[in-house]
Scaffold this motif. Sequence first.
Motif, PDB file in Angstrom:
ATOM      1  N   UNK A 161      40.572  55.991  50.496  1.00  0.00           N
ATOM      2  CA  UNK A 161      40.432  57.254  49.627  1.00  0.00           C
ATOM      3  C   UNK A 161      39.573  57.042  48.382  1.00  0.00           C
ATOM      4  N   UNK A 162      39.201  55.963  48.029  1.00  0.00           N
ATOM      5  CA  UNK A 162      38.522  55.344  46.740  1.00  0.00           C
ATOM      6  C   UNK A 162      37.626  54.149  47.364  1.00  0.00           C
ATOM      7  N   UNK A 163      36.328  54.402  47.744  1.00  0.00           N
ATOM      8  CA  UNK A 163      35.479  53.440  48.120  1.00  0.00           C
ATOM      9  C   UNK A 163      34.669  52.898  47.146  1.00  0.00           C
ATOM     10  N   UNK A 164      34.717  51.488  46.849  1.00  0.00           N
ATOM     11  CA  UNK A 164      33.855  50.904  45.573  1.00  0.00           C
ATOM     12  C   UNK A 164      32.534  50.166  46.424  1.00  0.00           C
ATOM     13  N   UNK A 165      31.556  49.668  45.488  1.00  0.00           N
ATOM     14  CA  UNK A 165      30.532  49.197  46.085  1.00  0.00           C
ATOM     15  C   UNK A 165      30.330  47.847  45.027  1.00  0.00           C
ATOM     16  N   UNK A 166      29.599  46.745  45.552  1.00  0.00           N
ATOM     17  CA  UNK A 166      29.375  45.654  45.091  1.00  0.00           C
ATOM     18  C   UNK A 166      27.897  45.334  45.300  1.00  0.00           C
ATOM     19  N   UNK A 167      27.001  45.607  44.327  1.00  0.00           N
ATOM     20  CA  UNK A 167      25.631  45.873  44.304  1.00  0.00           C
ATOM     21  C   UNK A 167      24.881  44.803  43.361  1.00  0.00           C
ATOM     22  N   UNK A 168      23.653  44.971  43.325  1.00  0.00           N
ATOM     23  CA  UNK A 168      22.857  44.099  42.752  1.00  0.00           C
ATOM     24  C   UNK A 168      22.082  44.998  41.406  1.00  0.00           C
ATOM     25  N   UNK A 170      39.426  50.194  43.902  1.00  0.00           N
ATOM     26  CA  UNK A 170      39.020  50.818  45.095  1.00  0.00           C
ATOM     27  C   UNK A 170      40.035  50.450  46.006  1.00  0.00           C
ATOM     28  N   UNK A 171      40.181  51.314  47.086  1.00  0.00           N
ATOM     29  CA  UNK A 171      41.126  50.816  48.357  1.00  0.00           C
ATOM     30  C   UNK A 171      40.091  50.209  49.457  1.00  0.00           C
ATOM     31  N   UNK A 172      38.934  50.287  49.157  1.00  0.00           N
ATOM     32  CA  UNK A 172      38.047  49.904  50.236  1.00  0.00           C
ATOM     33  C   UNK A 172      36.526  49.234  49.493  1.00  0.00           C
ATOM     34  N   UNK A 173      36.069  48.645  49.962  1.00  0.00           N
ATOM     35  CA  UNK A 173      34.845  48.081  49.319  1.00  0.00           C
ATOM     36  C   UNK A 173      33.574  47.528  50.326  1.00  0.00           C
ATOM     37  N   UNK A 174      32.297  48.024  49.954  1.00  0.00           N
ATOM     38  CA  UNK A 174      31.111  47.512  50.744  1.00  0.00           C
ATOM     39  C   UNK A 174      30.340  46.665  49.829  1.00  0.00           C
ATOM     40  N   UNK A 233      43.328  46.740  51.126  1.00  0.00           N
ATOM     41  CA  UNK A 233      41.857  46.745  50.712  1.00  0.00           C
ATOM     42  C   UNK A 233      41.112  46.504  52.025  1.00  0.00           C
ATOM     43  N   UNK A 234      40.219  47.530  52.253  1.00  0.00           N
ATOM     44  CA  UNK A 234      39.277  47.644  53.519  1.00  0.00           C
ATOM     45  C   UNK A 234      37.964  46.849  52.990  1.00  0.00           C
ATOM     46  N   UNK A 235      37.205  46.009  53.695  1.00  0.00           N
ATOM     47  CA  UNK A 235      36.231  45.062  53.369  1.00  0.00           C
ATOM     48  C   UNK A 235      35.229  45.185  54.485  1.00  0.00           C
ATOM     49  N   UNK A 236      34.063  45.358  53.849  1.00  0.00           N
ATOM     50  CA  UNK A 236      32.741  45.329  54.923  1.00  0.00           C
ATOM     51  C   UNK A 236      31.678  44.615  53.917  1.00  0.00           C
ATOM     52  N   UNK A 237      30.907  43.823  54.358  1.00  0.00           N
ATOM     53  CA  UNK A 237      29.716  43.273  53.835  1.00  0.00           C
ATOM     54  C   UNK A 237      28.378  43.372  54.607  1.00  0.00           C
ATOM     55  N   UNK A 238      27.123  43.164  53.948  1.00  0.00           N
ATOM     56  CA  UNK A 238      26.079  43.052  54.675  1.00  0.00           C
ATOM     57  C   UNK A 238      25.775  41.495  54.940  1.00  0.00           C
ATOM     58  N   UNK A 239      25.780  41.180  56.290  1.00  0.00           N
ATOM     59  CA  UNK A 239      25.588  39.597  56.595  1.00  0.00           C
ATOM     60  C   UNK A 239      25.098  39.504  57.804  1.00  0.00           C
ATOM     61  N   UNK A 240      24.226  38.357  58.052  1.00  0.00           N
ATOM     62  CA  UNK A 240      23.912  37.848  59.461  1.00  0.00           C
ATOM     63  C   UNK A 240      24.914  36.724  59.744  1.00  0.00           C
TER      64      UNK A 240
END
Length: 360
Positions: free
Chosen positions: A166-173, A225-229, A254-261
């Motif tokens: 319901x409240x999605x956060x972002x970790x950015x540069x 947030x209750x979810x973060x990308x 907390x739901x988590x997603x990140x960009x990674x290989x």
Amino acid sequence: MSITTVSDALNGKGRLPDETRSRVREVAERLGYRPSAAARTLRTGRSGLIGLTVTTYGEEPFTFTEFAYFAEMARAATSAALGRGYALVVLPASSRHDVWSNVALDGTVVIDPADQDPLVSELYRSGVPVVSDGKPGNCPVTAWVDNDHEAAVLGILDHLSEAGARRIGLLTGTSTDTYTRLSTDAYLGWCERVGQEPVYEAYPAHDPAAGAVAADRLLARPDRPDAVYGLFDPNGTDLLAAARRYGLRVPEDLLLVCCSESDVYAGTEPPITTLSLKPRRIGTTVVNLLIDAIEGVDSSSGVTADTPTAGARLFPPRYRTAGTGPPPGTLMPTELIVRASSQRRSPRTTVSPPRTPGEV
């Protein structure tokens, strides 16, 4: 047999029978013959060298091979270059020694150029073909290859919403490269569209320690947030560690997603959902586009389809090529590898405010 016939056979030129080419190459191999690089340079005006660099972080110290995306992209680019008779030279964006003037390059691949990148502009003024991994903004490049970052971010936000966020956060540069800027803009646009106040933290992505601090700040906010990308490779482990410090369960709280290989995220507890930008495809494509430009060959815009990972979701680009005039661009699909961190195992429960680190 004439000198011209031998030269054509060894260099793959002319109209010779396959039997003749094979016979010439067998004799050359037996005699230990190797073509002279100096002679080729004199004959063709080319060195057979192409450069690769990351300019996103300017003069900041940055070992890009420590990040899985850049390492995989560089490996694929090296293989593609060798397959077409070129060697890839990895160069720093800046140096106390003027290494760029000491290496005769036929062309250069620039990864994630910053807006109005001075190195790209200088190479362009020098007549060196440049292909960028990343939409170049105002940089003058010969061609570029990128992902549709807006489509990827919107797909992730939809995925998290479907999982109950319901409240999605972002970790950015804090950098001005296209990847960071477009991804952040897509998040902010989504927030405006759905009526959510943006919840994000930005940090200099070349500094791994700063990422952990930013993850901690994000989860310590009163509007947590209750979810973060997370946009960058280390964000998954940084956010997982911060969640544990504040007593937050992943994925229940907390739901988590990140960009990674990186394959590391398949083995974390819980396994973390990752977005793949398909760096091997991009590395191969940018090198082939660059060599086509060097050799004056028309590049094909066709892209071979990927076989998605089992259980993954493909986010295809909204369009394949961008622009009718220079510089031409090619957009690649991304892939969301869904794991436990972004899937709630049970219906949502009320989450108490985070405690401070060390609180019982």
